[in-house]
Design a protein around this motif. Sequence first.
Motif, PDB file in Angstrom:
ATOM      1  N   ASP A 160       0.538  -1.136   0.054  1.00 50.09           N
ATOM      2  CA  ASP A 160       0.277   0.329  -0.150  1.00 50.09           C
ATOM      3  C   ASP A 160       0.733   1.539   0.007  1.00 50.09           C
ATOM      4  O   ASP A 160       0.956   2.706  -0.968  1.00 50.09           O
ATOM      5  CB  ASP A 160      -0.863  -0.002   0.981  1.00 50.09           C
ATOM      6  CG  ASP A 160      -1.456  -1.371   1.069  1.00 50.09           C
ATOM      7  OD1 ASP A 160      -1.673  -1.766   0.603  1.00 50.09           O
ATOM      8  OD2 ASP A 160      -2.471  -1.065   3.009  1.00 50.09           O
ATOM      9  N   LYS A 161       2.496   1.367   1.071  1.00 48.80           N
ATOM     10  CA  LYS A 161       2.763   2.361   1.418  1.00 48.80           C
ATOM     11  C   LYS A 161       4.012   1.724   1.482  1.00 48.80           C
ATOM     12  O   LYS A 161       4.420   1.179   2.603  1.00 48.80           O
ATOM     13  CB  LYS A 161       2.081   3.002   2.418  1.00 48.80           C
ATOM     14  CG  LYS A 161       2.780   4.497   2.139  1.00 48.80           C
ATOM     15  CD  LYS A 161       1.960   5.434   3.779  1.00 48.80           C
ATOM     16  CE  LYS A 161       2.447   4.836   5.142  1.00 48.80           C
ATOM     17  NZ  LYS A 161       2.661   5.700   6.375  1.00 48.80           N
ATOM     18  N   GLU A 177       3.356   3.304  -3.792  1.00 48.63           N
ATOM     19  CA  GLU A 177       2.211   4.259  -2.885  1.00 48.63           C
ATOM     20  C   GLU A 177       1.006   3.038  -4.193  1.00 48.63           C
ATOM     21  O   GLU A 177       1.202   2.828  -5.135  1.00 48.63           O
ATOM     22  CB  GLU A 177       1.521   5.026  -3.302  1.00 48.63           C
ATOM     23  CG  GLU A 177       1.514   5.949  -1.666  1.00 48.63           C
ATOM     24  CD  GLU A 177       1.274   6.999  -1.978  1.00 48.63           C
ATOM     25  OE1 GLU A 177       0.016   7.205  -1.754  1.00 48.63           O
ATOM     26  OE2 GLU A 177       1.950   7.738  -0.822  1.00 48.63           O
ATOM     27  N   ASN A 178      -0.107   1.689  -3.266  1.00 48.69           N
ATOM     28  CA  ASN A 178      -0.975   1.539  -4.342  1.00 48.69           C
ATOM     29  C   ASN A 178       0.117   0.912  -5.445  1.00 48.69           C
ATOM     30  O   ASN A 178      -1.022  -0.038  -6.172  1.00 48.69           O
ATOM     31  CB  ASN A 178      -2.107   2.142  -4.794  1.00 48.69           C
ATOM     32  CG  ASN A 178      -2.528   3.102  -4.067  1.00 48.69           C
ATOM     33  OD1 ASN A 178      -3.387   2.180  -2.384  1.00 48.69           O
ATOM     34  ND2 ASN A 178      -2.886   4.232  -4.318  1.00 48.69           N
TER      35      ASN A 178
END
Lengths: 447, 463
Positions: free
Chosen positions: A364-365, A395-396
């Motif tokens: 995700d991060k 990110e993502n």
Amino acid sequence: MAFDLLKLGDDTVSRALKLGASAAESFLVSDRELSIEVANQEVETMKVAESAGLGMRVFKDGRMGFAYTADLSKTGLDFVAAQAMENAKRSAVDEHNVLPEPVGNYTSLDLFDPEIDKTPVETKISLAKEIERQARQYDKRVTITERCAYQDSTYRVAIVNSHGISEEYKGAYCGAYSFLVAEENDEQQTGFGMQYRLKYNQLNPKEVGHEGAEKAVRMLGAKEISTQRATVVLDPYVATNFLGVIAPALSAESVQKGKSLFAGKVGQAVGARLLTIIDDGAMKGGVISAPMDGEGVPAGKTVLIDKGDLQGFLHNTYTAAKDGVASTGNGTRGSFKGTPEIGTTNFYIAPGETPRDKLLAEIDKGLYITEVMGMHTANPISGDFSVGASGLWIENGKFTHPVRGVAIAGNVMDLLKSIDCIGSDMTFFVGKGSPTVRIARMTISGA
Amino acid sequence: MVSREDANRILKIALQNGGNFADIFVERKRNVSISLEAGKIERVNSGLDVGAGIRVISGDSTSFAHTNDVTLKGLEALADIVSKAAKGHNGQKDIPVIDRPANWRPDFKKKPGSVPTEAKVALVEKMDKAARSADPRIKQVAVGYGDVEQDVLIANSDGVYVEDQRVRTRMVINAVAQEGDAIQTGFDSLGGLQGFEIFDTANVEETARNAAKRAVALLSAKPAPAGRMPVVMAGEAGGTMVHEACGHGLEADLVQKKLSVYGGKVGEKVASELITVIDDATIPGKYGSLAYDDEGTPGEKSVLIEKGVLKSYMYDKLTAIKEKRESNGNGRRQSYQDRPIPRMTNTYIASGESDPEEIIRDTKSGLLVKKMGGGQVNTTNGDFVFDVAEGYLIEDGQVGALVRGATLTGNGPKVLQIVDRVGNDLGFAIGTCGKDGQGAPVSDAQPTIRIPEMVVGGILDED
């Protein structure tokens, strides 16, 4: 220089025995080296070198003495045996100061590619130039070449000891690397590419050029980020840097001296279940593979951590005698100038099953770290490290922007336990290898 | 080792196919190292290195070769190999005679070669004992002693012919403290361009106790805080910061290759007005000192940055030729097997005017660095790191708790611009600087300085 290494070894060992040594060993190296550094399609530096030398260990009354000489004339040979004997007088008595006995056979390895010697210098110069050409073609923002280089070495190693070991082997390796700078809007970023191989035709200048160029270009526009805890991914090169911090703790010498975090933990889990760490001195294709270690003990494969569990430690003849076990063949020598100390050979984290892309897509991060600075300041005894880092923000599951000027800190023991994914990609950087490694969470110090 | 006439003949062979400059470096080096661990003298090693390197520079191209065979025949053969890669500007005329006196000469009073090994072993054992008796929690001590006597002969086609002797002596100690599961280490060292006389004044037992105390104190230290904060570096902390933050970036090879953030900035303001940076090879006895560099150029005191303004870079012969100027004596090589490159010697930030204690008192909160460890820099973008071997929190102007595991990271030019206090003290520390795979003995120093903000690489408490 066509020295008869075995004969020089024999002569010096006999000389030491005559001087009263109870046992003696000579380690000899003779090598020839070529390096070509190119910048802006010109040869900037060309180096041709020949060297040879002898390192001698002598034993008397349980004491050991060492001396070396790079002068193989009578002066040097007179010096080396006598000085080693003199030095033995001052060292401590230790019953484990012993030399290995001869063994039957050594693994036969294909270490010598005659193409490395046969290929003309002009062809090697072209290869170095091609690295740079490929890098510049990859992206026009690659504007400065720190150096693009070709390098090779042809060597002979001989070990003679008074227990009857008398062995010589030869080998060669070649390498290509690029150190490049990309520029944009007054900002400069660096990148490198590297390949070391046993065979000349395994060098790929295009890959080396593109790798350096890609790494430099992708760092352009790097920003600082705020202090936080997040997922961290170590690229294979960075992961091998961490392997360098762990290595001393896996040496039996560190254990015997009370300096290893792994002491007393054989059979226990010291890392994530995913983690297997291996040392293999006779690995096929390994640039530093050899039939024997620096004492004449056969090189072999040692699984140190198996699925997270500590299996054992690396030994040379001394630590093995002390623990009453067999040497693992890890009595390594940097050169003839030193005694055989415990060291790693082809030392690597075994690859996992997750493709790198998938390993990244699940995040995700997080921070994908491509460079660390100050790794030599990490403390292999306490395991504490704190290093500067740069890389790419994720990110993502996607890279969003480059990051610089942050630091990561922690303890390597915690790091090994927090690994939550190991990639299936595998890259060797001379003697150390690793796939991409993902750490669940750690502190990233930033603004 | 080689007469001037012989050297000239060899240099002419090196230049027979062309080239603008040639030099020869012949080295004979004896060294002794002794190591102790677990209370025992483990290794007593001696070495003899003999070899020569010959270099020819043709335009932007350098050809270099080395050998162990230092007979005249061997050197002539080596010169012939090197000459094959040289080109252009054919034919060297006669080599002139230049005698450039050194700016200073070291005086080695007690050559280590004449000191019995027992005396060296005794020093090593003394340090071991001092460290162990400092605290019962010291469980392991490693002590290393090393001395080197290096004789060199340097001759070049400009007519330089120099014979020089370098003698260096050093001691290092690593103490390991243990309490329960915690293991911590403390390091200290001393050394100089000196013979055994260094121990007439150096207090090796104090060095040992410092290492031991540091290890023990770290057992109860908290993890370092993470993030951006003011940092005070004590004068006794050493000089890793100046070495990394600007030293490397001022080496002319990196500047010329456009690999330094300081490139093209001579005459510009690159640091706070409080900052003057000097590289001085002529301080007697310091670890990085030299009478002549490894190209036969006398070592100098060079002002690199004066009151914040960039004055000069550090040059070797090759980089000096490219700018048609003189080398300032910073051409160094690890051995005959390596080519000379611009290197630092003794590098320091000059003392300022502030009282060190007042600098701490005036700092509301932050980190006090009392001992620096190693460091590294990316000269291209100026980002650097260095390790904090001993650091304390500063709270309301008071020195607070000891913290462990901190690394400071910053950008060289940015950090030097914002320095807002410079103390009136100065403390040197020794090190071995690595560059292009070559190690060089150096020392660094700086006074107490304050940097209003740097990133401390620590650990956040788990939420």
